[in-house]
Each structure stands twice: as structure tokens, then as C-alpha cells.
Design a protein around this motif. Structure first.
Motif, PDB file in Angstrom:
ATOM      1  N   VAL A  74     -44.124  40.631  -1.321  1.00 18.53           N
ATOM      2  CA  VAL A  74     -45.292  40.687  -2.155  1.00 18.53           C
ATOM      3  C   VAL A  74     -46.653  41.534  -1.564  1.00 18.53           C
ATOM      4  O   VAL A  74     -47.006  41.345  -0.493  1.00 18.53           O
ATOM      5  N   VAL A  75     -47.429  42.194  -2.265  1.00 15.33           N
ATOM      6  CA  VAL A  75     -48.531  42.644  -1.427  1.00 15.33           C
ATOM      7  C   VAL A  75     -49.748  42.230  -2.291  1.00 15.33           C
ATOM      8  O   VAL A  75     -49.802  42.300  -3.769  1.00 15.33           O
ATOM      9  N   GLN A  76     -51.211  41.586  -2.143  1.00 14.15           N
ATOM     10  CA  GLN A  76     -52.589  41.167  -2.784  1.00 14.15           C
ATOM     11  C   GLN A  76     -53.307  41.935  -2.948  1.00 14.15           C
ATOM     12  O   GLN A  76     -53.373  43.218  -2.197  1.00 14.15           O
ATOM     13  N   GLU A  77     -53.878  42.585  -4.194  1.00 13.92           N
ATOM     14  CA  GLU A  77     -54.488  43.614  -4.921  1.00 13.92           C
ATOM     15  C   GLU A  77     -55.763  44.002  -2.900  1.00 13.92           C
ATOM     16  O   GLU A  77     -55.252  45.219  -2.776  1.00 13.92           O
ATOM     17  N   GLU A  78     -56.176  43.806  -2.114  1.00 13.86           N
ATOM     18  CA  GLU A  78     -56.664  43.851  -0.872  1.00 13.86           C
ATOM     19  C   GLU A  78     -56.233  45.100  -0.333  1.00 13.86           C
ATOM     20  O   GLU A  78     -56.988  45.878   0.396  1.00 13.86           O
ATOM     21  N   ALA A  79     -55.123  44.708  -0.304  1.00 15.79           N
ATOM     22  CA  ALA A  79     -54.348  45.662   0.892  1.00 15.79           C
ATOM     23  C   ALA A  79     -53.290  46.584  -0.371  1.00 15.79           C
ATOM     24  O   ALA A  79     -52.565  47.132   0.051  1.00 15.79           O
ATOM     25  N   LYS A  80     -53.908  46.563  -1.918  1.00 18.44           N
ATOM     26  CA  LYS A  80     -52.942  47.635  -2.643  1.00 18.44           C
ATOM     27  C   LYS A  80     -53.029  48.899  -2.653  1.00 18.44           C
ATOM     28  O   LYS A  80     -52.244  49.680  -3.084  1.00 18.44           O
ATOM     29  N   TYR A  86     -49.493  54.887   1.133  1.00 17.59           N
ATOM     30  CA  TYR A  86     -47.818  55.133   1.476  1.00 17.59           C
ATOM     31  C   TYR A  86     -47.052  55.565   0.520  1.00 17.59           C
ATOM     32  O   TYR A  86     -45.696  55.723   0.355  1.00 17.59           O
ATOM     33  N   ASP A  87     -47.836  55.762  -0.618  1.00 12.38           N
ATOM     34  CA  ASP A  87     -46.848  56.342  -2.213  1.00 12.38           C
ATOM     35  C   ASP A  87     -45.736  55.189  -2.270  1.00 12.38           C
ATOM     36  O   ASP A  87     -43.712  55.326  -2.632  1.00 12.38           O
ATOM     37  N   ILE A  88     -45.872  54.330  -2.185  1.00  4.66           N
ATOM     38  CA  ILE A  88     -44.587  52.835  -2.595  1.00  4.66           C
ATOM     39  C   ILE A  88     -44.391  52.491  -3.538  1.00  4.66           C
ATOM     40  O   ILE A  88     -46.113  52.370  -3.997  1.00  4.66           O
ATOM     41  N   LYS A  89     -43.832  52.422  -4.154  1.00  8.26           N
ATOM     42  CA  LYS A  89     -43.893  51.521  -5.334  1.00  8.26           C
ATOM     43  C   LYS A  89     -43.810  50.294  -5.940  1.00  8.26           C
ATOM     44  O   LYS A  89     -43.653  49.709  -5.342  1.00  8.26           O
ATOM     45  N   TYR A  90     -45.129  49.727  -6.957  1.00  8.20           N
ATOM     46  CA  TYR A  90     -44.569  48.497  -7.150  1.00  8.20           C
ATOM     47  C   TYR A  90     -45.379  48.174  -8.520  1.00  8.20           C
ATOM     48  O   TYR A  90     -45.726  48.901  -9.120  1.00  8.20           O
ATOM     49  N   ARG A  91     -44.954  47.128  -8.695  1.00  6.78           N
ATOM     50  CA  ARG A  91     -45.495  46.490 -10.256  1.00  6.78           C
ATOM     51  C   ARG A  91     -46.389  45.023 -10.590  1.00  6.78           C
ATOM     52  O   ARG A  91     -46.558  44.129  -8.934  1.00  6.78           O
ATOM     53  N   LYS A  92     -46.925  44.729 -11.066  1.00  3.70           N
ATOM     54  CA  LYS A  92     -48.040  43.750 -10.733  1.00  3.70           C
ATOM     55  C   LYS A  92     -47.002  42.280 -11.754  1.00  3.70           C
ATOM     56  O   LYS A  92     -46.514  42.674 -12.056  1.00  3.70           O
ATOM     57  N   SER A  93     -47.147  41.074 -10.667  1.00  2.00           N
ATOM     58  CA  SER A  93     -46.511  40.257 -10.866  1.00  2.00           C
ATOM     59  C   SER A  93     -47.487  39.191 -10.682  1.00  2.00           C
ATOM     60  O   SER A  93     -48.198  39.049  -9.264  1.00  2.00           O
ATOM     61  N   GLY A  94     -48.135  38.721 -11.781  1.00  2.00           N
ATOM     62  CA  GLY A  94     -48.981  37.253 -11.276  1.00  2.00           C
ATOM     63  C   GLY A  94     -50.484  38.409 -11.170  1.00  2.00           C
ATOM     64  O   GLY A  94     -50.491  39.113 -11.298  1.00  2.00           O
ATOM     65  N   LYS A  95     -50.442  37.576  -9.764  1.00  2.00           N
ATOM     66  CA  LYS A  95     -52.106  38.614  -9.100  1.00  2.00           C
ATOM     67  C   LYS A  95     -51.970  39.186  -8.591  1.00  2.00           C
ATOM     68  O   LYS A  95     -52.726  40.289  -7.559  1.00  2.00           O
ATOM     69  N   GLN A  96     -50.095  39.126  -7.720  1.00  2.41           N
ATOM     70  CA  GLN A  96     -49.535  40.120  -6.822  1.00  2.41           C
ATOM     71  C   GLN A  96     -49.643  41.190  -7.486  1.00  2.41           C
ATOM     72  O   GLN A  96     -49.264  41.493  -8.544  1.00  2.41           O
ATOM     73  N   TYR A  97     -48.847  41.683  -6.032  1.00  2.00           N
ATOM     74  CA  TYR A  97     -47.877  43.254  -6.161  1.00  2.00           C
ATOM     75  C   TYR A  97     -46.562  43.006  -5.873  1.00  2.00           C
ATOM     76  O   TYR A  97     -46.705  42.625  -5.107  1.00  2.00           O
ATOM     77  N   VAL A  98     -45.980  43.917  -6.669  1.00  2.00           N
ATOM     78  CA  VAL A  98     -44.109  43.407  -5.522  1.00  2.00           C
ATOM     79  C   VAL A  98     -43.522  44.675  -5.983  1.00  2.00           C
ATOM     80  O   VAL A  98     -43.578  45.366  -6.655  1.00  2.00           O
ATOM     81  N   GLY A 233     -45.113  33.952   5.087  1.00  2.71           N
ATOM     82  CA  GLY A 233     -43.961  33.911   3.934  1.00  2.71           C
ATOM     83  C   GLY A 233     -44.181  35.672   4.026  1.00  2.71           C
ATOM     84  O   GLY A 233     -45.008  35.954   4.291  1.00  2.71           O
ATOM     85  N   PRO A 234     -43.340  35.685   2.835  1.00  2.78           N
ATOM     86  CA  PRO A 234     -43.112  37.140   2.317  1.00  2.78           C
ATOM     87  C   PRO A 234     -44.517  38.057   1.719  1.00  2.78           C
ATOM     88  O   PRO A 234     -44.347  38.846   0.666  1.00  2.78           O
ATOM     89  N   ILE A 235     -45.407  37.702   1.854  1.00  6.64           N
ATOM     90  CA  ILE A 235     -46.359  38.167   1.526  1.00  6.64           C
ATOM     91  C   ILE A 235     -47.352  39.295   2.846  1.00  6.64           C
ATOM     92  O   ILE A 235     -47.269  38.446   3.524  1.00  6.64           O
ATOM     93  N   PHE A 236     -47.025  40.040   2.639  1.00  4.72           N
ATOM     94  CA  PHE A 236     -47.226  41.366   4.053  1.00  4.72           C
ATOM     95  C   PHE A 236     -48.531  41.932   3.603  1.00  4.72           C
ATOM     96  O   PHE A 236     -48.672  43.620   4.497  1.00  4.72           O
ATOM     97  N   GLY A 237     -49.851  42.018   2.675  1.00  2.97           N
ATOM     98  CA  GLY A 237     -50.826  43.026   2.954  1.00  2.97           C
ATOM     99  C   GLY A 237     -51.568  42.452   3.900  1.00  2.97           C
ATOM    100  O   GLY A 237     -51.781  43.421   4.536  1.00  2.97           O
TER     101      GLY A 237
END
Ligand code: 48F
Length: 254
Positions: A74-80, A86-98, A233-237
Motif C-alpha cells: 500500500v502506498v499513500q497519496e504523497e508517494a503516488k 517506476y511505471d508500477i500499476k496500482y489501484r485506489k483502495s480507500g484513501k491509499q493505492y495498492v 507495516g506494509p505501507i511503503f510510500g
């Protein structure tokens, strides 16, 4: 016809050449987790000669396992923006990106290589060199030597700056603290990692990314461990932003 000894020669000559080419670098990074890999990429893109040493066979550190081995991060808005970079694909999930942890590691490694960073695996940093109260290089050995407890002396590489990106165990800072007794932390020592508080930790990991001793920077989870900040934990931003910040801080000084 394939000649086996030619295969041997090709591997050994090339690998030794790569190692020798990095005896003197601008920046040496300990640890190939997300913060170290991101730092390596942005430094190399800034024209800095960088070598990264990872203890394990595979680079990627704690990112592969996502959260509890569900291979997502999971990555938060600030690190999107870093995911986009990096061309990493993600989807919005709640307030974060996964995003996929596997895709994320693959692309962090791939972009670090494409940027010209020198990546070495199976090598452990076991000590540092200090001259005139300044860290000026790593003392390293094969991880297999370390894990089997063989009595084999290490080798050394020199760098203008070193980065401790070793994650939770915080290995290089611990060595330096042990040798010099005092770091640039409020306590002067290693303050230890706090219990999980994702929001605070993600903010602090970027703030804590700094020079903890002349010549030695700390990034990623090691930065929180040295400054007594919580884990996340597993939030990586924060890891991505910390790697980017340490690259900027060092590039400005070179
Ligand atoms: O642990 P790691 O992934 O550190 P990070 O970049 O990211 C932390 C996250 O993975 C996660 C988290 C959530 O955001 O908290 O834990 O801060 O990667 C550190 C790497 O350093 C290697 C280790 O094998 C791992 O791949 N490493 C540790 N000690 C050494 C080392 C050493 N002495 N020499 C070389 N590599």
C-alpha cells in the motif's frame, strides 16, 4: 560448441571486473530493500557513481512479502508520483493505492540497473572505515562467509558517502555507534524502533532520513530505528520517499 571453461572465465572475469570497478565510488549503499534501491536509482540518474551491496541472493528486502505474505503493498497519496515514476500499476483502495509487491520489486531493481547503479548481491557489510571522524567506506565479505561463520578476512571499498539502508536491524549505524559512541540523534545513540503507528511512522521516516554521522546517511526503516520512531507495516510510500530524499541530500553535496 560450448566450452565449459569459457563459461567459467566469462563469469569470473566479468564479476571481478564489476567489483574492481567499484573500489572507489561516490556513494556505497548497504541494503537492497526499497529505500536502498530507490536511492541507488536517483543517485545514478544524477550522474553519481553508486554501488549497492545486498546480503541476500535477491534484492527487494521486505517488499516481496507485502503484508503477511499477501503480495500487495500500500502506498499513500504523497508517494503516488514515485509509483508513476517506476511505471508500477496500482489501484485506489480507500484513501491509499495498492500495488503488486512482486511488480514493485521487479521495477525498483530494473530501474536501478537501467540508471547505471552497480548492484551486488550475496555481500554483507560487516564494518565501516572511519578516517578523521568521518565514515569513508565499507568493509565487506561474502554473506556465505558470514552465515557459515568461516574465519575469512573481509575486503574494503571506499566511498565519499555511505548509506545505511539495512532496514530493521540497522546494521551499519549500530557498527558506527559502537565504534564512535555518538551519532547525530537526540540521545546520541540508537534509539530503537517503536511499535506500529503507520501514519506517524510514514511521516517520520522521511524526516529521519539524514546524515547520522559525518559521511553516513540513513534511509528507510533504519532511519526510524535509529531515531526511535515507530514501525509502519506494509505501507511503503515512506520507504520510496526516504530513498528519494537520501539521494537528493547526497547529490546536493557531491
Ligand atoms: O528491510 P528492507 O526492506 O529495508 P527498507 O528499504 O524497507 C523496509 C520495508 O521493507 C519494511 C517496512 C515497511 O515499509 O518497514 O520492512 O528500509 O531491506 C533492507 C535490506 O538490507 C539487507 C537485507 O537483507 C535487506 O534486503 N541487509 C541488512 N543488513 C545488511 C544488508 C548488511 N549488513 N549488508 C548488506 N545488506
Amino acid at each position: 560448441m560450448i566450452e565449459e571453461t569459457e563459461v567459467s572465465r566469462a563469469i569470473v572475469e566479468e564479476a571481478v571486473g564489476d567489483f574492481l570497478d567499484c573500489l572507489n565510488v561516490d556513494v556505497a549503499i548497504a541494503g537492497g530493500g526499497p529505500s536502498g534501491l530507490v536511492a541507488a536509482r536517483y543517485l545514478a540518474e544524477a550522474g553519481v557513481k553508486v554501488a549497492l551491496y545486498e546480503r541476500k541472493l535477491s534484492l527487494g528486502g521486505g517488499m516481496w512479502g507485502g503484508g503477511m505474505m499477501y503480495p500487495k503493498i500500500v502506498v499513500q497519496e504523497e508517494a503516488k508520483g514515485v509509483l508513476d515514476d517506476y511505471d508500477i500499476k496500482y489501484r485506489k483502495s480507500g484513501k491509499q493505492y495498492v500495488a503488486s509487491s512482486i511488480e514493485s520489486v521487479a521495477k525498483l531493481v530494473s530501474k536501478a540497473i537501467d540508471s547505471g547503479a552497480n548492484l551486488f548481491n550475496c555481500i554483507s557489510i560487516e564494518d565501516v572505515m572511519i578516517r578523521k571522524k568521518r565514515v569513508c567506506g565499507f568493509v565487506l565479505n561474502w554473506s556465505a562467509v558470514e552465515s557459515t561463520g568461516l574465519h575469512v578476512d573481509p575486503l574494503a571499498v571506499k566511498s565519499k558517502y555511505c548509506v545505511d539502508a539495512t532496514g530493521h536491524p540497522l546494521e551499519v549505524c549500530a557498527i558506527v555507534c559502537d565504534k564512535v559512541g555518538k551519532l547525530n540523534t537526540p540521545s546520541g545513540g540508537i534509539m530503537g524502533e517503536g511499535s506500529m503507528w503507520a501514519e506517524l511512522s510514514e511521516k517520520l521516516v522521511v524526516e529521519n532520513t539524514s546524515e547520522v554521522y559525518p559521511g553516513l546517511y540513513v534511509s528507510g526503516m533504519a532511519a526510524n530505528a535509529v531515531y526511535g520512531s515507530p514501525r509502519m507495516g506494509p505501507i511503503f510510500g515512506g520507504m520510496l520517499l526516504s530513498g528519494k530524499k537520501v539521494a537528493q541530500l547526497i547529490a546536493e553535496k557531491l
